[in-house]
Design an enzyme around this catalytic site. Sequence first.
Site, PDB file in Angstrom:
ATOM      1  N   TYR A   1       0.838  -1.215   0.000  1.00 17.37           N
ATOM      2  CA  TYR A   1       0.000   0.000   0.000  1.00 17.37           C
ATOM      3  C   TYR A   1       0.872   1.265   0.000  1.00 17.37           C
ATOM      4  CZ  TYR A   1      -3.823   3.104   1.570  1.00 17.37           C
ATOM      5  OH  TYR A   1      -4.756   4.103   1.684  1.00 17.37           O
TER       6      TYR A   1
ATOM      7  N   LYS B   1       1.016   4.144  -2.845  1.00 22.75           N
ATOM      8  CA  LYS B   1       0.651   5.543  -2.558  1.00 22.75           C
ATOM      9  C   LYS B   1       1.822   6.500  -2.766  1.00 22.75           C
ATOM     10  CE  LYS B   1      -3.691   4.860  -1.603  1.00 22.75           C
ATOM     11  NZ  LYS B   1      -4.708   5.383  -2.532  1.00 22.75           N
TER      12      LYS B   1
HETATM   13  P1  NAP Z   1     -13.378   2.177   1.004  1.00 19.75           P
HETATM   14  O1  NAP Z   1     -14.401   2.692   1.938  1.00 19.75           O
HETATM   15  O2  NAP Z   1     -12.828   0.805   1.183  1.00 19.75           O
HETATM   16  O3  NAP Z   1     -13.933   2.336  -0.495  1.00 19.75           O
HETATM   17  C1  NAP Z   1     -13.119   1.962  -1.578  1.00 19.75           C
HETATM   18  C2  NAP Z   1     -13.779   2.340  -2.870  1.00 19.75           C
HETATM   19  O4  NAP Z   1     -12.871   1.981  -3.943  1.00 19.75           O
HETATM   20  C3  NAP Z   1     -15.088   1.610  -3.117  1.00 19.75           C
HETATM   21  O5  NAP Z   1     -15.991   2.490  -3.709  1.00 19.75           O
HETATM   22  C4  NAP Z   1     -14.681   0.503  -4.087  1.00 19.75           C
HETATM   23  O6  NAP Z   1     -15.715   0.145  -4.970  1.00 19.75           O
HETATM   24  C5  NAP Z   1     -13.595   1.191  -4.887  1.00 19.75           C
HETATM   25  N1  NAP Z   1     -12.700   0.245  -5.548  1.00 19.75           N
HETATM   26  C6  NAP Z   1     -11.873  -0.676  -4.987  1.00 19.75           C
HETATM   27  N2  NAP Z   1     -11.235  -1.375  -5.929  1.00 19.75           N
HETATM   28  C7  NAP Z   1     -11.666  -0.889  -7.124  1.00 19.75           C
HETATM   29  C8  NAP Z   1     -11.373  -1.197  -8.478  1.00 19.75           C
HETATM   30  N3  NAP Z   1     -10.489  -2.151  -8.801  1.00 19.75           N
HETATM   31  N4  NAP Z   1     -12.001  -0.490  -9.454  1.00 19.75           N
HETATM   32  C9  NAP Z   1     -12.893   0.471  -9.143  1.00 19.75           C
HETATM   33  N5  NAP Z   1     -13.211   0.806  -7.875  1.00 19.75           N
HETATM   34  C10 NAP Z   1     -12.604   0.131  -6.884  1.00 19.75           C
HETATM   35  O7  NAP Z   1     -12.072   3.111   0.996  1.00 19.75           O
HETATM   36  P2  NAP Z   1     -11.918   4.638   1.463  1.00 19.75           P
HETATM   37  O8  NAP Z   1     -11.443   4.628   2.859  1.00 19.75           O
HETATM   38  O9  NAP Z   1     -13.078   5.438   1.069  1.00 19.75           O
HETATM   39  O10 NAP Z   1     -10.649   5.034   0.565  1.00 19.75           O
HETATM   40  C11 NAP Z   1     -10.762   5.772  -0.626  1.00 19.75           C
HETATM   41  C12 NAP Z   1      -9.361   6.167  -1.085  1.00 19.75           C
HETATM   42  O11 NAP Z   1      -8.723   6.944  -0.069  1.00 19.75           O
HETATM   43  C13 NAP Z   1      -8.434   4.977  -1.336  1.00 19.75           C
HETATM   44  O12 NAP Z   1      -7.576   5.252  -2.415  1.00 19.75           O
HETATM   45  C14 NAP Z   1      -7.651   4.882  -0.052  1.00 19.75           C
HETATM   46  O13 NAP Z   1      -6.413   4.249  -0.247  1.00 19.75           O
HETATM   47  C15 NAP Z   1      -7.492   6.355   0.282  1.00 19.75           C
HETATM   48  N6  NAP Z   1      -7.201   6.612   1.700  1.00 19.75           N
HETATM   49  C16 NAP Z   1      -8.084   6.259   2.672  1.00 19.75           C
HETATM   50  C17 NAP Z   1      -7.769   6.518   3.998  1.00 19.75           C
HETATM   51  C18 NAP Z   1      -8.692   6.175   5.127  1.00 19.75           C
HETATM   52  O14 NAP Z   1      -8.289   6.362   6.281  1.00 19.75           O
HETATM   53  N7  NAP Z   1      -9.891   5.718   4.901  1.00 19.75           N
HETATM   54  C19 NAP Z   1      -6.547   7.141   4.302  1.00 19.75           C
HETATM   55  C20 NAP Z   1      -5.677   7.475   3.288  1.00 19.75           C
HETATM   56  C21 NAP Z   1      -6.011   7.220   1.969  1.00 19.75           C
HETATM   57  P3  NAP Z   1     -16.612  -1.198  -4.854  1.00 19.75           P
HETATM   58  O15 NAP Z   1     -17.065  -1.315  -3.436  1.00 19.75           O
HETATM   59  O16 NAP Z   1     -17.680  -0.944  -5.831  1.00 19.75           O
HETATM   60  O17 NAP Z   1     -15.718  -2.336  -5.262  1.00 19.75           O
END
Ligand code: NAP
Length: 249
Positions: free
Chosen positions: A157, A161
Amino acid sequence: MSNSLEGKIAVVTGASRGIGRAIALTLASRGAAVIINYNGSKDRAEEVKQEIEATGGKASIYQCNVSEYEKCETFIQDIIKEYGRIDILVNNAGITRDGLLMKMSEADFDQVVDTNLKGAFNTIRFASRQMLKQRSGRVINMSSVVGVTGNAGQANYAASKAGVIGLTKAAARELASRGITVNAIAPGFIETDMTEVLPEKVKESSVAQIPLGKFGKPEQVAAVVAFLASEDAEYITGQVLHVDGGMVM
Ligand code: NAP
């Protein structure tokens, strides 16, 4: 100067849940027509669309696994056929497959890099061609504080990133002369499904590292995306904005 996105066409990957969902709702509330991309969560994507339409906004849903190069070409071309342009591309789709290096499988490394890093390349590759023609566009890529600091148990990861930051800066340099900006956001701990699964002890020790003393909300990341997508941010490119309660400074 304006923060309105009236009339803009915005593509948000991974918009069925979490941060992507909040980004889709926020961009729509500022007037953009939003293409809600999802991979597996069709019902959740449909709910986001309905939520946007219920407040008078415009949205459509589009299934595409962003890690697949050729599917991304079709995805982006179909949007251009339907809407004629792409003003805003938000590469938000992301996954984790955590594990210590010694035990990390090749598949877990590849899947995470293919989704988080190659997925962003795939959409930029095809959407930038349209943006170059338009001589305008905004690309916003979701990185993470972990891409800057590293994190034990997240080699795949963190590498993906950090790669997103390199991709952002290279694309920003290549596309700047045609009026296209490319920036990244590095969230800290945000309350979504991704962080919900963390053990209580990890959550407590994480909060202790955050000067503002709490996890962030998806809407707080979405507000920064909306800013970077707006006219107000026209002189910002190649930057990594931390939305992390002061975790990394
Ligand atoms: P999440 O709640 O797990 O949601 C992930 C989203 O990505 C879902 O809508 C999922 O769609 C979609 N996705 C996953 N694999 C995919 C693929 N191969 N093609 C298209 N869509 C895909 O994650 P989140 O926490 O909202 O994170 C969103 C972004 O922010 C990510 O890039 C994550 O790394 C980044 N981020 C999050 C955090 C945190 O603390 N939450 C911190 C830093 C960065 P489906 O459900 O339809 O598969």
